[in-house]
Design an enzyme around this catalytic site. Structure first.
Site, PDB file in Angstrom:
ATOM      1  N   LYS A 139      -5.487   4.618   8.681  1.00 28.42           N
ATOM      2  CA  LYS A 139      -4.441   5.445   8.081  1.00 28.42           C
ATOM      3  C   LYS A 139      -4.816   6.929   8.114  1.00 28.42           C
ATOM      4  O   LYS A 139      -3.949   7.790   8.286  1.00 28.42           O
ATOM      5  CB  LYS A 139      -4.149   4.971   6.656  1.00 28.42           C
ATOM      6  CG  LYS A 139      -3.489   3.596   6.644  1.00 28.42           C
ATOM      7  CD  LYS A 139      -3.262   3.050   5.250  1.00 28.42           C
ATOM      8  CE  LYS A 139      -2.595   1.678   5.339  1.00 28.42           C
ATOM      9  NZ  LYS A 139      -2.374   1.070   4.009  1.00 28.42           N
ATOM     10  N   SER A 187       0.781  -1.234   0.000  1.00 29.66           N
ATOM     11  CA  SER A 187       0.000   0.000   0.000  1.00 29.66           C
ATOM     12  C   SER A 187       0.815   1.288   0.000  1.00 29.66           C
ATOM     13  O   SER A 187       0.253   2.368  -0.151  1.00 29.66           O
ATOM     14  CB  SER A 187      -0.961   0.022   1.196  1.00 29.66           C
ATOM     15  OG  SER A 187      -0.244   0.069   2.413  1.00 29.66           O
TER      16      SER A 187
END
Length: 377
Positions: free
Chosen positions: A314, A269
């Site tokens: 996140k 990611s």
């Protein structure tokens, strides 16, 4: 003089004692029973493993900053040798998600309950994180491999965006059991063509096999031990896609060396943020004007940004680290909406070029309202 009874429970800080009625004594006894049961339940919940694991915001790394290596030394996260580099400032943060628990050490119900009440954490079934047919070691190895591949794809995306040319090799890593290519292809074979069409990356390999179709023999041009040859493999259908049953990797022969130093972090990611960090180091000026920017998203050689997991964690991690701006994959916007921390502006991106456009607007102080955003609510 103090008065005492058979129930010497003080009612206040004075010296006078008062005899309680039988009803009062029964109520007090019931209260102690309830309290004892609650304490016992708390102890049980505190030690009983739950069938869940917890996702929470993990460490944040500035791709244009430094990191502590395994030997304890402080080193730049991205190092470039053989090309001119330029000073950077501010942050281009990549985010991580920490996973609490595994099949051998599951979190307690008490921890799970706390995570349910914390908007920055997520509770997921343990089978979703650790499939029953995959060991913890296998999962860790897969995440490590994904990180290595994402770093190479990020370098490729950055250099492609900057106009560099370089050769690309797609090679066979392994053949799973039952592969239609068993006995034909081998590990380390380089896939050069399919039915005469050049194979430059995994995307072009998939496209060539799709065009060929399942059940129809395909001519696969390979290079084995430096010798080119054509072999025949018949693809099979897998969930609507034609495959030849090989695990492959893409190897790039870059014109200079780019090293990404990041230990104990897995998954794909961080690809987009690695690419942006590389571009910032290879171009004069400050890519984001020295502002604090965070982001996430996979990336391929062509610069396509893909979705990731743990976007809510996140977002929370980015804001806690001081980011004012966030670059999110467009495919994750449905998870972003309703979970944007106060003070954080979230751009929606599908390509590396869109991410660079957003960073330039941040740098110049331009109006960003016309740029794609993930809705706040």
């Amino acid at each position: 003089m103090a008065l005492f009874t058979d129930d010497p429970t003080p009612l206040d800080s004075g010296t006078t004692w008062e005899k309680r009625s039988p009803r009062s004594r029964r109520a007090a006894k019931a209260g102690w029973i309830v309290l004892s049961i609650a304490l016992a339940c708390g102890i049980v919940l505190g030690v009983t493993p739950a069938p869940y694991v917890i996702e929470k915001p993990g460490p944040v790394y500035n791709t244009i900053g430094s990191t502590i290596a395994e030997d304890g030394a402080d080193r730049p996260l991205i190092t470039i040798d053989g090309a001119e580099t330029f000073p950077t400032d501010g942050t281009l943060d990549m985010l991580t998600v920490s996973l609490v628990g595994n099949p051998d050490n599951r979190p307690s119900w008490l921890k799970v309950a706390g995570a349910w009440l914390d908007s920055s954490e997520a509770v997921i079934p343990i089978e979703a994180a650790f499939p029953s047919n995959t060991t913890t070691q296998q999962r860790d190895e897969e995440n490590t491999a994904q990180m290595v591949n994402s770093q190479q794809d990020a370098i490729a995306a950055a250099l492609t965006n900057l106009g560099y040319s370089y050769p690309t090799i797609v090679s066979v890593v392994s053949l799973p059991d039952g592969s239609p290519a068993t006995g034909v292809l081998q590990a380390d074979d380089q896939i050069a063509t399919v039915n005469g069409a050049a194979i430059a990356d995994i995307t072009s390999l998939r496209a060539a096999l799709t065009a060929n179709g399942a059940g129809v023999p395909a001519t696969v041009g390979i290079v084995r031990g430096g010798v080119a040859q054509d072999l025949t493999v018949t693809p099979v259908d897998s969930n609507g896609s034609a495959i030849i049953g090989i695990n492959v990797k893409t190897e790039y022969q870059f014109p200079f060396t780019v090293t990404i130093q990041l230990d104990r972090v897995g998954g794909p990611s961080a690809g987009m943020m690695f690419a942006l960090g590389i571009i910032d180091k290879l171009t004069p000026g400050l890519l984001q004007g020295g502002e604090n920017v965070a982001g996430t998203g996979t990336i391929d050689q062509a610069g396509t940004v893909g979705p990731i997991g743990g976007i809510r964690q996140k977002l929370a991690g980015a804001r806690s680290a001081g980011a004012d701006w966030f670059l999110a994959p467009a495919d994750d916007c449905d998870e972003v909406t309703g979970h944007v921390p106060d003070g954080l502006t979230v751009f929606s991106v599908t390509t590396l070029d869109q991410a660079l456009t957003a960073l330039n607007a941040i740098k110049t102080g331009a109006d960003t309202s016309a740029l794609p955003h993930c809705p706040v609510q």
